[in-house]
Structures are given as C-alpha cells and as structure tokens.
Design a protein around this motif. Structure first.
Motif, mmCIF file in Angstrom:
data_model
loop_
_atom_site.group_PDB
_atom_site.id
_atom_site.type_symbol
_atom_site.label_atom_id
_atom_site.label_comp_id
_atom_site.label_asym_id
_atom_site.label_seq_id
_atom_site.Cartn_x
_atom_site.Cartn_y
_atom_site.Cartn_z
ATOM 1 N N MET A 58 0.584 -61.833 42.937
ATOM 2 C CA MET A 58 1.981 -61.239 43.386
ATOM 3 C C MET A 58 2.459 -60.084 42.647
ATOM 4 S SD MET A 58 5.235 -63.212 44.940
ATOM 5 C CE MET A 58 5.927 -63.674 43.377
ATOM 6 N N PHE A 108 7.754 -57.542 40.489
ATOM 7 C CA PHE A 108 8.994 -56.785 40.798
ATOM 8 C C PHE A 108 9.650 -57.121 42.002
ATOM 9 C CE2 PHE A 108 5.943 -55.025 43.570
ATOM 10 C CZ PHE A 108 6.743 -54.603 44.862
ATOM 11 N N ALA A 109 10.968 -56.936 41.969
ATOM 12 C CA ALA A 109 11.738 -57.222 43.110
ATOM 13 C C ALA A 109 12.166 -56.061 43.858
ATOM 14 C CB ALA A 109 13.364 -57.607 42.526
ATOM 15 N N ALA A 110 11.652 -55.886 44.917
ATOM 16 C CA ALA A 110 11.612 -54.870 46.120
ATOM 17 C C ALA A 110 13.280 -54.572 46.322
ATOM 18 C CB ALA A 110 10.833 -54.916 47.425
ATOM 19 N N ALA A 111 13.785 -55.611 46.623
ATOM 20 C CA ALA A 111 15.373 -55.442 46.952
ATOM 21 C C ALA A 111 16.223 -56.252 46.000
ATOM 22 C CB ALA A 111 15.430 -56.141 48.329
ATOM 23 N N ILE A 155 18.798 -57.973 43.586
ATOM 24 C CA ILE A 155 20.099 -58.625 43.892
ATOM 25 C C ILE A 155 20.598 -59.414 42.481
ATOM 26 C CG2 ILE A 155 20.029 -59.057 46.404
ATOM 27 C CD1 ILE A 155 18.937 -61.719 45.921
ATOM 28 N N GLN A 183 10.792 -63.802 44.385
ATOM 29 C CA GLN A 183 11.294 -62.453 44.483
ATOM 30 C C GLN A 183 11.853 -61.930 45.597
ATOM 31 O OE1 GLN A 183 7.424 -60.569 43.664
ATOM 32 N NE2 GLN A 183 7.637 -60.838 41.425
ATOM 33 N N PRO A 184 13.155 -61.250 45.551
ATOM 34 C CA PRO A 184 13.969 -60.790 46.587
ATOM 35 C C PRO A 184 13.088 -59.475 47.200
ATOM 36 C CG PRO A 184 15.135 -60.368 44.799
ATOM 37 C CD PRO A 184 13.906 -61.133 44.087
ATOM 38 N N ILE A 185 12.906 -59.446 48.441
ATOM 39 C CA ILE A 185 12.118 -58.284 48.944
ATOM 40 C C ILE A 185 13.066 -57.673 50.007
ATOM 41 C CG2 ILE A 185 9.870 -59.010 48.692
ATOM 42 C CD1 ILE A 185 9.555 -59.853 51.544
ATOM 43 N N TRP A 220 13.160 -63.729 50.288
ATOM 44 C CA TRP A 220 12.260 -63.939 49.230
ATOM 45 C C TRP A 220 11.099 -64.232 49.452
ATOM 46 C CZ3 TRP A 220 17.129 -66.478 49.725
ATOM 47 C CH2 TRP A 220 18.135 -66.262 48.882
ATOM 48 N N VAL A 221 10.119 -63.626 48.552
ATOM 49 C CA VAL A 221 8.808 -64.077 48.655
ATOM 50 C C VAL A 221 8.584 -64.988 47.276
ATOM 51 C CG1 VAL A 221 6.466 -63.102 48.090
ATOM 52 C CG2 VAL A 221 7.754 -61.957 49.692
ATOM 53 N N VAL A 222 7.607 -66.108 47.753
ATOM 54 C CA VAL A 222 7.256 -66.831 46.557
ATOM 55 C C VAL A 222 6.021 -67.084 46.260
ATOM 56 C CG1 VAL A 222 9.584 -68.354 47.186
ATOM 57 C CG2 VAL A 222 7.227 -68.763 48.386
ATOM 58 N N PRO A 223 5.400 -67.336 45.114
ATOM 59 C CA PRO A 223 4.111 -67.490 44.811
ATOM 60 C C PRO A 223 3.614 -68.570 45.594
ATOM 61 C CG PRO A 223 5.296 -67.257 42.724
ATOM 62 C CD PRO A 223 6.272 -67.441 43.962
#
Lengths: 147, 142
Positions: A1, A4-7, A9, B10-12, B137-140
């Motif tokens: 994965m 990075f954080a695309a959005a 917060i 991770q916030p997307i 959020w995306v998680v592994p």
C-alpha cells in the motif's frame, strides 16, 4: 500500500464523555482537545452539549476556520465521529439520531471555537446515553467542491 | 506517547456532502473536500442515496480500492458518516446510514465508487438538510 495519505486529516479532539452522577448530571470529558463542556439549554437538560475547543488547536485562538463558501456556508473544515457506548446485554445506547454543528465565533473571521452535539432517541427525545459516548474530531485539509 | 500506529490506516477521502439548493427530491448534491472526483444521486432514488466516484489519484488501481481476499467481497476500506444538525438545538434527520463499495466492471480493479445511503426513522430515505461529513480510510490487509 502506498505510504501516504491522499486526503490528509488531523485529529484535534479525542475523548469520552460520561455522566458520573447519571443522565442529566454533570457531563465530564476525558480526553484531549476540549477545555470545557456546556449543556444546550434548548434540549431540556439532556442530550445537547457544547464542547469548547482547546486554544492550542490549529486555527485562530482555538477555533477551526470555515471553508470556502458560498455555496456551502458555513462549512467548517471539520469532520466528527460520535459513538454512544451501550449498557446492558446486549449493550444498547438508546440513541437513534446524532447531529453535530459548529457554532461560529462572535468575532468575525475567527471561525468556530466549539462543536455542538445533539443526541436523540427514535421518538426525538433528547437523552444522555447512560454509558456516555466517544468523540473524535478531525480537521480536514484542503479540498474543493465537486458535483 | 509511543510514536507508532498499531493499526495503520490511511485517509483517502475527507469532506462534506451537502445540498446547496435545499433537499427537494432530485436537487443537486455536491461534495466539498478531497478524494472524490464526482458525486451524483443514485439513479431512481431522488433522496437519500448518493454515489461518490473515488479520485483516480487514490491508492489502488486507477482510483479504486483493492478488494479483500476470500469469499466475502470486503474492500479494505473503512468509512465514517456523520450527519450535521440544523436549527436550535442542531438536530439531524438521519437515524441510520449505510455504505456500499461498487466494484469496477474491469476484473481485478476493485471498487472505484462508494454508495452512501441515509434513512430517517421510521425508515425512509432522507436528505439531511445540513449535509453529511464523510471520511474514508484504506487499511492494509489484516
């Protein structure tokens, strides 16, 4: 994965709200990012709260700025999560409706120095959940309007 | 505090879904934030159901979030929906919300859209006048 954080917060508040003397009693916040709690008079003593942000938070004097507007005025760049804790078996909270809003400061341009939270049953009654509730607030960074 | 995330995610997507012209059935719906490149009402549902296109710059293949392994379609995504309130006190109309991740028709791409549905009580689809806050959020893999 990707790393990075695309959005992006930023969490600015995290904690738990409880009622040591029971529903309708003094509301206590245990966590970070909040300096005081007031009850909303319009909810009759339960189920409505104003949480005043810590002055150390991002923004001006502890306030969160409003986003670009109109057409979305007022639109503070804040995202909040409110989760009631349950009691009993199975653990039920009694909460059906949750509303949040960000009352603007009386000082023009400051933004919002607080978050209001309202909790209601399915019949619309304002109640304090017996076991309290969790709250997390994030600042949203950047963005724009799409439709 | 220890400087690590025991459960990294991770916030997307972060933003607000709102209705600049009000909540009449079929009225325009907009997204203000990051991570979404388009938003529309779900065809056939003039209130309470929205489809959000994930930004093609997001992690994954062509803006999609990868599906999980196993027999259950389980995209590695977690979503939060919070209704903003209106009036004094600021109440919301949303009693329950649901999300669904729509798979791309292209095999192996994963989900490239998120459907958000909001209902009031008694259960009926509803647009919340003050809008909805959303974080994804995306998680592994777990």
């Amino acid at each position: 994965m990707p790393d990075f954080a695309a959005a992006p917060i930023e969490p600015i508040v995290e904690g738990r709200v409880t009622f040591p003397a029971g529903p309708g009693g003094v509301a206590v916040f245990d966590g970070k990012g909040i300096v005081s709690i007031f009850r909303l008079p319009a909810t009759g003593g339960q189920g409505g709260y104003i949480f005043v942000f810590d002055v150390g938070l991002p923004g001006n004097a502890g306030a969160v700025p409003f986003g670009p507007s109109p057409p979305l005025a007022p639109d503070p760049d804040v995202r909040a999560m409110v989760t009631p804790l349950g009691t009993g078996a199975p653990p039920s909270s009694g909460i059906t409706f949750i509303g949040v809003s960000y009352p603007p400061s009386a000082v023009t341009g400051v933004g919002s120095p607080a978050i209001a939270i309202v909790l209601q049953t399915s019949l619309g009654a304002f109640i304090d959940p017996v076991a309290g509730f969790h709250i997390v607030v994030w600042r949203g960074i950047g963005g724009g309007v799409v439709s | 505090m220890t400087d690590y995330a025991a459960v990294p995610f991770q916030p997307i997507v972060q933003g607000v879904i709102s209705f600049p012209l009000g909540v009449a059935p079929g009225s325009p719906v907009v997204f203000d934030g990051e991570g979404v490149s388009g938003i529309a009402r779900v065809v056939g549902f003039p209130t309470g159901a929205y489809v959000l296109n994930l930004d093609e710059g997001l992690p994954g293949n062509a803006g999609a979030v990868e599906p999980g392994a196993g027999p259950v379609v389980n995209p590695h995504v977690r979503t939060m929906i919070t209704a903003r309130g209106t009036g004094v006190p600021p109440v919301s109309l949303v009693a329950t919300s649901a999300v669904l991740y729509l798979l791309s028709p292209v095999a192996g791409v994963g989900a490239d859209q998120i459907v958000v549905v909001t209902e009031t009580f008694p259960l009926a689809l509803v647009d919340n006048p003050a809008g909805l806050e959303i974080i994804v959020w995306v998680v592994p893999n777990g």
